[in-house]
Design a protein around this motif. Structure first.
Motif, PDB file in Angstrom:
ATOM      1  N   ASP A 133       0.815  -1.230  -0.152  1.00 41.04           N
ATOM      2  CA  ASP A 133      -0.041  -0.023  -0.021  1.00 41.04           C
ATOM      3  C   ASP A 133       0.622   1.406   0.114  1.00 41.04           C
ATOM      4  O   ASP A 133       0.250   2.161  -0.058  1.00 41.04           O
ATOM      5  CB  ASP A 133      -0.958  -0.169   1.202  1.00 41.04           C
ATOM      6  N   LEU A 134       2.236   1.099   0.110  1.00 41.00           N
ATOM      7  CA  LEU A 134       2.996   2.256   0.628  1.00 41.00           C
ATOM      8  C   LEU A 134       4.062   2.552  -0.689  1.00 41.00           C
ATOM      9  O   LEU A 134       4.643   3.642  -1.000  1.00 41.00           O
ATOM     10  CB  LEU A 134       3.894   2.110   1.725  1.00 41.00           C
ATOM     11  N   VAL A 135       4.063   1.565  -1.554  1.00 39.93           N
ATOM     12  CA  VAL A 135       5.147   1.628  -2.789  1.00 39.93           C
ATOM     13  C   VAL A 135       4.433   1.538  -4.054  1.00 39.93           C
ATOM     14  O   VAL A 135       3.235   0.744  -4.114  1.00 39.93           O
ATOM     15  CB  VAL A 135       6.273   0.602  -2.653  1.00 39.93           C
ATOM     16  N   PRO A 136       4.384   2.009  -5.122  1.00 40.10           N
ATOM     17  CA  PRO A 136       4.007   1.814  -6.463  1.00 40.10           C
ATOM     18  C   PRO A 136       4.113   0.421  -6.916  1.00 40.10           C
ATOM     19  O   PRO A 136       4.998  -0.453  -6.528  1.00 40.10           O
ATOM     20  CB  PRO A 136       4.892   2.576  -7.552  1.00 40.10           C
ATOM     21  N   GLU A 137       3.360  -0.082  -7.741  1.00 38.56           N
ATOM     22  CA  GLU A 137       2.929  -1.421  -8.076  1.00 38.56           C
ATOM     23  C   GLU A 137       4.604  -1.966  -8.603  1.00 38.56           C
ATOM     24  O   GLU A 137       5.210  -1.144  -9.451  1.00 38.56           O
ATOM     25  CB  GLU A 137       1.991  -1.613  -8.911  1.00 38.56           C
ATOM     26  N   GLY A 138       4.882  -3.116  -8.083  1.00 33.84           N
ATOM     27  CA  GLY A 138       6.136  -3.628  -8.953  1.00 33.84           C
ATOM     28  C   GLY A 138       7.328  -3.525  -8.095  1.00 33.84           C
ATOM     29  O   GLY A 138       8.286  -4.223  -8.112  1.00 33.84           O
ATOM     30  N   VAL A 139       7.222  -2.329  -6.837  1.00 38.39           N
ATOM     31  CA  VAL A 139       8.596  -2.133  -6.111  1.00 38.39           C
ATOM     32  C   VAL A 139       8.789  -3.419  -5.290  1.00 38.39           C
ATOM     33  O   VAL A 139       9.778  -3.915  -4.873  1.00 38.39           O
ATOM     34  CB  VAL A 139       8.326  -0.707  -5.426  1.00 38.39           C
ATOM     35  N   GLU A 140       7.554  -3.740  -4.316  1.00 33.78           N
ATOM     36  CA  GLU A 140       7.714  -4.711  -3.487  1.00 33.78           C
ATOM     37  C   GLU A 140       8.006  -5.898  -4.061  1.00 33.78           C
ATOM     38  O   GLU A 140       8.794  -6.781  -3.316  1.00 33.78           O
ATOM     39  CB  GLU A 140       6.372  -4.951  -2.655  1.00 33.78           C
ATOM     40  N   ALA A 141       7.580  -6.443  -5.391  1.00 34.00           N
ATOM     41  CA  ALA A 141       7.821  -7.654  -5.868  1.00 34.00           C
ATOM     42  C   ALA A 141       9.051  -7.623  -6.230  1.00 34.00           C
ATOM     43  O   ALA A 141      10.012  -8.710  -6.093  1.00 34.00           O
ATOM     44  CB  ALA A 141       6.927  -7.844  -7.087  1.00 34.00           C
ATOM     45  N   TYR A 142       9.778  -6.707  -6.573  1.00 36.39           N
ATOM     46  CA  TYR A 142      11.122  -6.578  -6.886  1.00 36.39           C
ATOM     47  C   TYR A 142      12.078  -6.902  -5.580  1.00 36.39           C
ATOM     48  O   TYR A 142      13.086  -7.541  -5.571  1.00 36.39           O
ATOM     49  CB  TYR A 142      11.665  -5.240  -7.715  1.00 36.39           C
ATOM     50  N   VAL A 143      11.677  -6.094  -4.475  1.00 40.33           N
ATOM     51  CA  VAL A 143      12.531  -6.014  -3.495  1.00 40.33           C
ATOM     52  C   VAL A 143      12.572  -7.658  -2.607  1.00 40.33           C
ATOM     53  O   VAL A 143      13.424  -8.219  -2.487  1.00 40.33           O
ATOM     54  CB  VAL A 143      11.782  -5.250  -2.100  1.00 40.33           C
ATOM     55  N   ARG A 144      11.205  -8.468  -2.727  1.00 46.00           N
ATOM     56  CA  ARG A 144      10.979  -9.545  -2.464  1.00 46.00           C
ATOM     57  C   ARG A 144      12.010 -10.607  -3.134  1.00 46.00           C
ATOM     58  O   ARG A 144      12.559 -11.803  -2.651  1.00 46.00           O
ATOM     59  CB  ARG A 144       9.762 -10.188  -2.232  1.00 46.00           C
ATOM     60  N   GLU A 145      11.741 -10.431  -4.634  1.00 45.06           N
ATOM     61  CA  GLU A 145      12.393 -11.289  -5.479  1.00 45.06           C
ATOM     62  C   GLU A 145      14.002 -11.392  -5.173  1.00 45.06           C
ATOM     63  O   GLU A 145      14.720 -12.243  -5.635  1.00 45.06           O
ATOM     64  CB  GLU A 145      12.156 -10.907  -6.910  1.00 45.06           C
ATOM     65  N   ASN A 146      14.670  -9.883  -5.134  1.00 42.72           N
ATOM     66  CA  ASN A 146      15.787  -9.908  -4.684  1.00 42.72           C
ATOM     67  C   ASN A 146      16.474 -10.084  -3.388  1.00 42.72           C
ATOM     68  O   ASN A 146      17.677  -9.819  -3.133  1.00 42.72           O
ATOM     69  CB  ASN A 146      16.384  -8.717  -5.443  1.00 42.72           C
ATOM     70  N   GLY A 147      15.573 -10.168  -2.412  1.00 47.22           N
ATOM     71  CA  GLY A 147      16.078 -10.417  -0.897  1.00 47.22           C
ATOM     72  C   GLY A 147      16.670  -9.066  -0.410  1.00 47.22           C
ATOM     73  O   GLY A 147      17.469  -9.352   0.458  1.00 47.22           O
ATOM     74  N   LEU A 148      16.122  -7.849  -0.841  1.00 46.27           N
ATOM     75  CA  LEU A 148      16.607  -6.799  -0.313  1.00 46.27           C
ATOM     76  C   LEU A 148      15.842  -6.144   1.017  1.00 46.27           C
ATOM     77  O   LEU A 148      14.638  -6.623   1.465  1.00 46.27           O
ATOM     78  CB  LEU A 148      16.272  -5.554  -1.155  1.00 46.27           C
TER      79      LEU A 148
END
Length: 283
Positions: A263-278
């Protein structure tokens, strides 16, 4: 020209208890991952030696003097307000009669020594995901790819030079968009030269977005060299209380705790974070 004194408020609804929101649905995550891979394959970062112009209003650039907006920062990670503040600044300037040609987010180089700063390639990719649905905002990776930390004025000059080349030499002014906390940093000894402050405040211009606890106007008026040129300021002060509730630090803390941030980041940002373990190791 001075745009001082204008007050624009913007409120964004947000869900109560966001720290307890549900996890992303599997289908949404899969779809977001697919779009992120497509974005990477499209290589939408700045062309070698140039600058992205796919969202730049080139027609307007060939007419009267135009303004390009630039936000420099860590974007670690980028969130909704980062993009929204550029769009908000563009709307405010347009209502003031200023021709806004486009806007850029410029992530800082990995050489900038800041605790918890992830590699520039990830922050550029997250910014690309963040601006995908914006009609105004693009990402410029010149600063991110530099072998050393770059001063704000140097980034501004680089963007202006490359844009002018891209539009055939038409006059273009680059304005910095920042929070009033950055204005506060003008008072830090040896951080900003008088020449650079005058370049930003008088020559190029700033759209200053308010943040609680910081009074950008009062800070500038307290600096002798800027107060003496107050009639020449090119500054638009924009009030925006939503910045009190959202920061990259809070996002990193939420991610480190395993809490959802969709709810706090534009679409796609969380997915990238989770996918790359950031950001899993801490804020």
């Amino acid at each position: 020209q001075s745009w001082s004194g204008q007050r624009i408020s913007w409120a964004v609804g947000r869900r109560c208890g966001w720290m307890f929101a549900g996890l992303l649905r599997r289908a949404s995550v899969t779809s977001a991952h697919t779009r992120l891979r497509a974005m990477a394959q499209a290589s939408s970062t700045s062309p070698a030696g140039g600058i992205r112009t796919d969202k730049l209003d080139l027609g307007a650039a060939s007419g009267r003097d135009g303004v390009v907006l630039l936000a420099c920062g860590s974007f670690n990670p980028p969130h909704k307000v980062h993009v929204r503040m550029l769009e908000l600044a563009g709307d405010a300037l347009s209502r003031s009669g200023v021709q806004v040609l486009g806007a850029y987010m410029s992530p800082v180089s990995s050489r900038y020594e800041k605790k918890g700063l992830v590699d520039a390639k990830h922050r550029v990719a997250m910014c690309e995901a963040a601006v995908r649905d914006s009609a105004l905002v693009m990402v410029d990776d010149w600063e991110a790819t530099q072998p050393q930390w770059s001063r704000t004025v140097d980034v501004l000059e680089s963007v202006r030079s490359r844009i002018r080349e891209a539009v055939g030499g038409a006059p273009v002014r680059v304005m910095i968009v920042c929070g009033s906390d950055l204005i506060e940093s003008f008072t830090v000894p040896n951080l900003w030269s008088e020449e650079h402050m005058l370049s930003l405040v008088v020559e190029n211009g700033i759209v200053c977005i308010s943040r609680p606890g910081y009074d950008g106007r009062r800070t500038l008026e307290g600096i002798d060299s800027l107060r003496d040129r107050q009639g020449d300021w090119r500054i638009l002060f924009v009030e925006n209380d939503v910045l009190a509730d959202l920061s990259s630090t809070k996002l990193r803390e939420a991610l480190a705790s395993g809490d959802p941030i969709e709810d706090l980041v534009p679409e796609g940002v969380e997915a990238y974070v989770r996918e790359n373990g950031l950001y899993a190791g801490g804020a």
